[in-house]
Design a protein around this motif. Structure first.
Motif, PDB file in Angstrom:
ATOM      1  N   SER A 142       0.801  -1.232   0.000  1.00  0.00           N
ATOM      2  CA  SER A 142       0.000   0.000   0.000  1.00  0.00           C
ATOM      3  C   SER A 142       0.828   1.274   0.000  1.00  0.00           C
ATOM      4  CB  SER A 142      -0.936   0.018   1.220  1.00  0.00           C
ATOM      5  OG  SER A 142      -0.194  -0.049   2.423  1.00  0.00           O
ATOM      6  N   VAL A 143       2.098   1.193   0.436  1.00  0.00           N
ATOM      7  CA  VAL A 143       2.948   2.377   0.457  1.00  0.00           C
ATOM      8  C   VAL A 143       4.319   2.033  -0.116  1.00  0.00           C
ATOM      9  CG1 VAL A 143       1.772   3.369   2.476  1.00  0.00           C
ATOM     10  CG2 VAL A 143       3.843   1.959   2.776  1.00  0.00           C
ATOM     11  N   THR A 144       5.032   3.077  -0.531  1.00  0.00           N
ATOM     12  CA  THR A 144       6.401   2.922  -1.024  1.00  0.00           C
ATOM     13  C   THR A 144       7.256   4.001  -0.386  1.00  0.00           C
ATOM     14  OG1 THR A 144       5.660   2.023  -3.133  1.00  0.00           O
ATOM     15  CG2 THR A 144       7.888   2.926  -3.054  1.00  0.00           C
ATOM     16  N   ALA A 145       8.432   3.601   0.090  1.00  0.00           N
ATOM     17  CA  ALA A 145       9.366   4.553   0.666  1.00  0.00           C
ATOM     18  C   ALA A 145      10.430   4.900  -0.360  1.00  0.00           C
ATOM     19  CB  ALA A 145      10.003   3.979   1.923  1.00  0.00           C
ATOM     20  N   GLY A 146      10.878   6.157  -0.323  1.00  0.00           N
ATOM     21  CA  GLY A 146      11.916   6.603  -1.237  1.00  0.00           C
ATOM     22  C   GLY A 146      12.768   7.673  -0.596  1.00  0.00           C
ATOM     23  N   ALA A 147      13.799   8.062  -1.312  1.00  0.00           N
ATOM     24  CA  ALA A 147      14.714   9.075  -0.780  1.00  0.00           C
ATOM     25  C   ALA A 147      13.995  10.403  -0.593  1.00  0.00           C
ATOM     26  CB  ALA A 147      15.898   9.245  -1.726  1.00  0.00           C
ATOM     27  N   GLY A 148      14.365  11.124   0.465  1.00  0.00           N
ATOM     28  CA  GLY A 148      13.784  12.432   0.726  1.00  0.00           C
ATOM     29  C   GLY A 148      14.535  13.534   0.009  1.00  0.00           C
ATOM     30  N   LEU A 149      14.162  14.750   0.296  1.00  0.00           N
ATOM     31  CA  LEU A 149      14.800  15.892  -0.338  1.00  0.00           C
ATOM     32  C   LEU A 149      16.183  16.166   0.243  1.00  0.00           C
ATOM     33  CD1 LEU A 149      11.705  18.284  -0.557  1.00  0.00           C
ATOM     34  CD2 LEU A 149      12.583  16.703  -2.280  1.00  0.00           C
ATOM     35  N   THR A 150      16.458  15.604   1.408  1.00  0.00           N
ATOM     36  CA  THR A 150      17.789  15.696   2.022  1.00  0.00           C
ATOM     37  C   THR A 150      18.262  14.290   2.355  1.00  0.00           C
ATOM     38  OG1 THR A 150      16.804  15.993   4.229  1.00  0.00           O
ATOM     39  CG2 THR A 150      17.338  17.991   2.981  1.00  0.00           C
ATOM     40  N   THR A 151      19.563  14.153   2.599  1.00  0.00           N
ATOM     41  CA  THR A 151      20.129  12.815   2.822  1.00  0.00           C
ATOM     42  C   THR A 151      19.730  12.190   4.149  1.00  0.00           C
ATOM     43  OG1 THR A 151      22.155  13.797   3.739  1.00  0.00           O
ATOM     44  CG2 THR A 151      22.117  13.333   1.371  1.00  0.00           C
ATOM     45  N   ASP A 152      19.167  12.989   5.064  1.00  0.00           N
ATOM     46  CA  ASP A 152      18.779  12.441   6.367  1.00  0.00           C
ATOM     47  C   ASP A 152      17.284  12.136   6.434  1.00  0.00           C
ATOM     48  OD1 ASP A 152      17.853  15.016   6.289  1.00  0.00           O
ATOM     49  OD2 ASP A 152      18.482  15.536   8.329  1.00  0.00           O
ATOM     50  N   ALA A 153      16.603  12.104   5.272  1.00  0.00           N
ATOM     51  CA  ALA A 153      15.149  11.936   5.287  1.00  0.00           C
ATOM     52  C   ALA A 153      14.698  10.949   4.216  1.00  0.00           C
ATOM     53  CB  ALA A 153      14.463  13.284   5.070  1.00  0.00           C
ATOM     54  N   LEU A 154      13.553  10.314   4.490  1.00  0.00           N
ATOM     55  CA  LEU A 154      12.891   9.466   3.510  1.00  0.00           C
ATOM     56  C   LEU A 154      11.441   9.890   3.410  1.00  0.00           C
ATOM     57  CD1 LEU A 154      11.674   6.182   5.033  1.00  0.00           C
ATOM     58  CD2 LEU A 154      13.388   7.457   6.312  1.00  0.00           C
ATOM     59  N   ILE A 155      10.831   9.608   2.272  1.00  0.00           N
ATOM     60  CA  ILE A 155       9.439   9.969   2.045  1.00  0.00           C
ATOM     61  C   ILE A 155       8.630   8.691   1.892  1.00  0.00           C
ATOM     62  CG2 ILE A 155       7.821  11.073   0.452  1.00  0.00           C
ATOM     63  CD1 ILE A 155      10.004  13.085  -0.206  1.00  0.00           C
ATOM     64  N   VAL A 156       7.516   8.615   2.585  1.00  0.00           N
ATOM     65  CA  VAL A 156       6.614   7.463   2.501  1.00  0.00           C
ATOM     66  C   VAL A 156       5.350   7.931   1.769  1.00  0.00           C
ATOM     67  CG1 VAL A 156       5.322   5.714   3.768  1.00  0.00           C
ATOM     68  CG2 VAL A 156       7.521   6.534   4.657  1.00  0.00           C
ATOM     69  N   ARG A 157       5.074   7.291   0.638  1.00  0.00           N
ATOM     70  CA  ARG A 157       3.927   7.686  -0.191  1.00  0.00           C
ATOM     71  C   ARG A 157       2.934   6.538  -0.319  1.00  0.00           C
ATOM     72  NH1 ARG A 157       4.718  12.076  -3.499  1.00  0.00           N
ATOM     73  NH2 ARG A 157       6.813  12.914  -3.631  1.00  0.00           N
ATOM     74  N   ASN A 158       1.659   6.913  -0.483  1.00  0.00           N
ATOM     75  CA  ASN A 158       0.645   5.926  -0.844  1.00  0.00           C
ATOM     76  C   ASN A 158       0.904   5.440  -2.268  1.00  0.00           C
ATOM     77  OD1 ASN A 158      -0.532   6.623   1.539  1.00  0.00           O
ATOM     78  ND2 ASN A 158      -2.581   6.939   0.689  1.00  0.00           N
ATOM     79  N   ASP A 159       0.760   4.154  -2.521  1.00  0.00           N
ATOM     80  CA  ASP A 159       0.828   3.660  -3.890  1.00  0.00           C
ATOM     81  C   ASP A 159      -0.352   4.189  -4.703  1.00  0.00           C
ATOM     82  OD1 ASP A 159       3.153   2.343  -3.343  1.00  0.00           O
ATOM     83  OD2 ASP A 159       2.200   0.406  -2.985  1.00  0.00           O
ATOM     84  N   ASP A 160      -1.488   4.328  -4.068  1.00  0.00           N
ATOM     85  CA  ASP A 160      -2.660   4.942  -4.689  1.00  0.00           C
ATOM     86  C   ASP A 160      -2.818   6.328  -4.077  1.00  0.00           C
ATOM     87  OD1 ASP A 160      -5.074   5.810  -5.622  1.00  0.00           O
ATOM     88  OD2 ASP A 160      -6.207   4.022  -5.038  1.00  0.00           O
ATOM     89  N   PRO A 161      -2.484   7.394  -4.813  1.00  0.00           N
ATOM     90  CA  PRO A 161      -2.518   8.738  -4.219  1.00  0.00           C
ATOM     91  C   PRO A 161      -3.914   9.232  -3.876  1.00  0.00           C
ATOM     92  CG  PRO A 161      -2.068   8.854  -6.568  1.00  0.00           C
ATOM     93  CD  PRO A 161      -2.013   7.407  -6.211  1.00  0.00           C
ATOM     94  N   ILE A 162      -4.942   8.564  -4.383  1.00  0.00           N
ATOM     95  CA  ILE A 162      -6.311   8.989  -4.083  1.00  0.00           C
ATOM     96  C   ILE A 162      -6.827   8.327  -2.811  1.00  0.00           C
ATOM     97  CG2 ILE A 162      -8.675   9.054  -4.975  1.00  0.00           C
ATOM     98  CD1 ILE A 162      -7.596   9.114  -7.743  1.00  0.00           C
ATOM     99  N   ALA A 163      -6.262   7.189  -2.450  1.00  0.00           N
ATOM    100  CA  ALA A 163      -6.732   6.452  -1.279  1.00  0.00           C
ATOM    101  C   ALA A 163      -6.411   7.201   0.012  1.00  0.00           C
ATOM    102  CB  ALA A 163      -6.091   5.061  -1.248  1.00  0.00           C
ATOM    103  N   THR A 164      -7.165   6.902   1.041  1.00  0.00           N
ATOM    104  CA  THR A 164      -6.922   7.487   2.352  1.00  0.00           C
ATOM    105  C   THR A 164      -5.571   7.010   2.878  1.00  0.00           C
ATOM    106  OG1 THR A 164      -9.290   7.505   2.822  1.00  0.00           O
ATOM    107  CG2 THR A 164      -7.798   7.704   4.699  1.00  0.00           C
ATOM    108  N   SER A 165      -4.798   7.939   3.371  1.00  0.00           N
ATOM    109  CA  SER A 165      -3.461   7.597   3.850  1.00  0.00           C
ATOM    110  C   SER A 165      -3.543   6.771   5.122  1.00  0.00           C
ATOM    111  CB  SER A 165      -2.657   8.869   4.120  1.00  0.00           C
ATOM    112  OG  SER A 165      -2.504   9.622   2.941  1.00  0.00           O
ATOM    113  N   PRO A 166      -2.772   5.683   5.213  1.00  0.00           N
ATOM    114  CA  PRO A 166      -2.754   4.903   6.457  1.00  0.00           C
ATOM    115  C   PRO A 166      -2.054   5.698   7.563  1.00  0.00           C
ATOM    116  CG  PRO A 166      -1.084   4.092   4.939  1.00  0.00           C
ATOM    117  CD  PRO A 166      -1.894   5.107   4.186  1.00  0.00           C
ATOM    118  N   THR A 167      -2.357   5.352   8.793  1.00  0.00           N
ATOM    119  CA  THR A 167      -1.708   6.026   9.921  1.00  0.00           C
ATOM    120  C   THR A 167      -0.213   5.743   9.906  1.00  0.00           C
ATOM    121  OG1 THR A 167      -2.145   4.135  11.350  1.00  0.00           O
ATOM    122  CG2 THR A 167      -3.785   5.909  11.326  1.00  0.00           C
TER     123      THR A 167
END
Length: 488
Positions: A142-167
């Motif tokens: 349901s989610v995918t993690a990827g590199a953030g805008l800085t080297t000390d961060a990661l971004i967790v995104r919904n695979d379906d951007p329209i779906a309600t985000s999980p907690t």
């Protein structure tokens, strides 16, 4: 066995009319525009037709694609345009506040994902570990993690951007920030390209492009992701479209060359155009929309075999190009498939190239791809009525299929889409027992082979002038003798 005369009881003659043989198919069009972009309102991931710039703003409100839509309609007032609104996923950024050995936990929808750091880890080490852990966990569906805008961060995104985000919650030495971006990320544009079209909806063939993505995405890798998604969509045999790829903003000719080489289109379903344009409102606009409109306008006026390029059809609605490319620079760019738009004296602002991103000599030129798309599209939808039909031993069904395809090719040849002085030189259709084995027929399979020679387009003209001495002409004795000038 039921007699054909069961319901024919009285003496006399009765006519029973049926249809048999080949059918005349409608030739597929190639005039539709599919534009991927974002907007303030409108349905997500649904190709919505707009008939003008006013219609577009009424349906979608403010949009970074507005200038491209305006330029498209200036180049083809009768353009058939479908706009696809890209959803924008909520961005949840997990930042490593302290790097130390220990367990780092991100809890997603009640599932704890752990990464154990050992030794003396750095913040990038922990980020990489968490990304790998999330993408291999139970929540990866349901989610995918990827590199953030800085080297000390990661971004967790919904695979379906329209779906309600999980907690989402984080443990020690991690912080969480939730933001709602106003413009899509590369993954949002890619999601829209991949999830807005169903082959069974039978969308008509045409151009697909995402001008705002290439204008707004600053990272070359992000632009490349969108371009590759467009190529994949266009080259899908169920669609068979052409993708128009824009460069990034402000690239030099050398940088445009580097960026164009990131894209490969084996069968020529993608084309790359450079540079950006300046429209009548002095707005900098990616070239794809103007190029697409120019193509469909010329298709309508002169035929699908004509390239959307040259002095005969200049780009409309523009004041200038952002970057002026000279002939020496184009001599480097053109052979590798960078189609340059130039502001040429006495010609105007013109598309001065028609190449695809293919390295195959069969698919070098964009008109070739369009011609083959039209042939493929016509044949793809032309035989639905022949499916689930008994294959007879006399070859009647195979002959009907062959004649139907022959009729299509004949019409394309007469319309100058296929090259040859005769039908035999332009195309050949085979569907009989020579290329359909009894084993394939037993499996319910029929093979139709269509060989076609697309009409080439003129890119270079070499004129040889030869100075000869008096009395040596005509070299060609069949040449018409010119009328002599009268005596003085």
């Amino acid at each position: 066995m039921v007699s054909l005369f069961t319901n024919f009881q009285s003496p006399g003659v009765r006519i029973q009319e049926t249809t048999q043989g080949y059918r005349v198919l409608d030739i597929a069009s190639f005039e539709t525009h599919y534009i991927i972009g974002s907007s303030a309102t409108g349905a997500y991931l649904y190709p919505t037709q707009v008939s003008s710039l006013v219609d577009f703003t009424n349906q979608f409100g403010a949009s970074p694609s507005e200038a491209s839509i305006r330029l498209l309609f200036r180049n083809d007032k009768r353009a058939i345009v479908f706009f696809i609104r890209t959803p924008i996923a909520v961005r949840r950024t997990v930042t490593v506040s302290t790097a130390a050995a220990g367990t780092y936990t991100v809890t997603i929808a009640g599932t704890a994902v752990n990464y154990v750091a050992t030794g003396t880890p750095t913040k990038p080490d922990i980020v990489s570990g968490l990304i790998a852990a999330i993408n291999s966990s139970a929540v990866a569906s349901s989610v995918t993690a990827g590199a953030g805008l800085t080297t000390d961060a990661l971004i967790v995104r919904n695979d379906d951007p329209i779906a309600t985000s999980p907690t989402l919650a984080v443990g020690t030495n991690l912080t969480l920030t939730v933001t709602t971006p106003t413009t899509p990320a590369a993954i949002d544009y890619v999601y829209a390209v991949e999830n807005s079209f169903d082959a069974e909806d039978a969308y008509t063939q045409g151009f697909i492009y995402a001008p705002e993505a290439f204008q707004l995405l600053s990272l070359q890798s992000d632009r490349q992701a969108v371009g590759l998604a467009l190529e994949a969509q266009a080259s899908d045999p169920a669609f068979d479209w052409v993708a128009l790829i824009d460069p990034g903003v402000g690239l030099t000719p050398a940088q445009a060359q580097t960026e164009a080489l990131l894209y490969n289109s084996p069968q020529g379903h993608s084309a790359f155009f450079y540079p950006y344009l300046i429209d009548l409102e002095s707005t900098v606009v990616p070239p794809s929309a103007a190029v697409a409109g120019l193509h469909t306008r010329r298709f309508r006026e002169e035929g699908l075999q004509q390239p959307g390029a040259g002095a005969k059809f200049p780009v409309l609605g523009v004041l200038d190009v952002v970057t002026k490319v000279n002939t020496q620079q184009q001599e480097i760019l053109n052979p590798i498939g960078v189609n340059v738009i130039r502001n040429l004296r006495n010609k105007g602002i013109v598309v001065w190239g028609m190449r695809t991103r293919s390295t195959s000599e069969f698919y070098t030129f964009l008109p070739t791809r369009v011609i083959m798309n039209v042939l493929n599209g016509t044949l793809r939808s032309g035989f639905d009525n022949d499916l689930f039909t008994s294959i007879d031993g006399f070859g009647l069904l195979l002959n009907a299929i062959s004649q139907t395809a022959f009729s299509v090719c004949n019409r394309l040849w007469r319309g100058r889409l296929l090259f040859g002085a005769t039908e035999a030189a332009a195309f050949e259709v085979i569907c009989n027992f020579t290329n359909n084995s009894k084993e394939e027929l037993e499996r319910g399979n029929v093979i139709l082979e269509v060989y076609a020679v697309p009409a080439p387009a003129l890119e270079k003209l070499l004129i040889s002038t030869i100075r000869v001495s008096i009395g040596t002409l005509p070299i060609n004795q069949a040449q018409t003798v010119a009328t002599q000038l009268p005596a003085a």
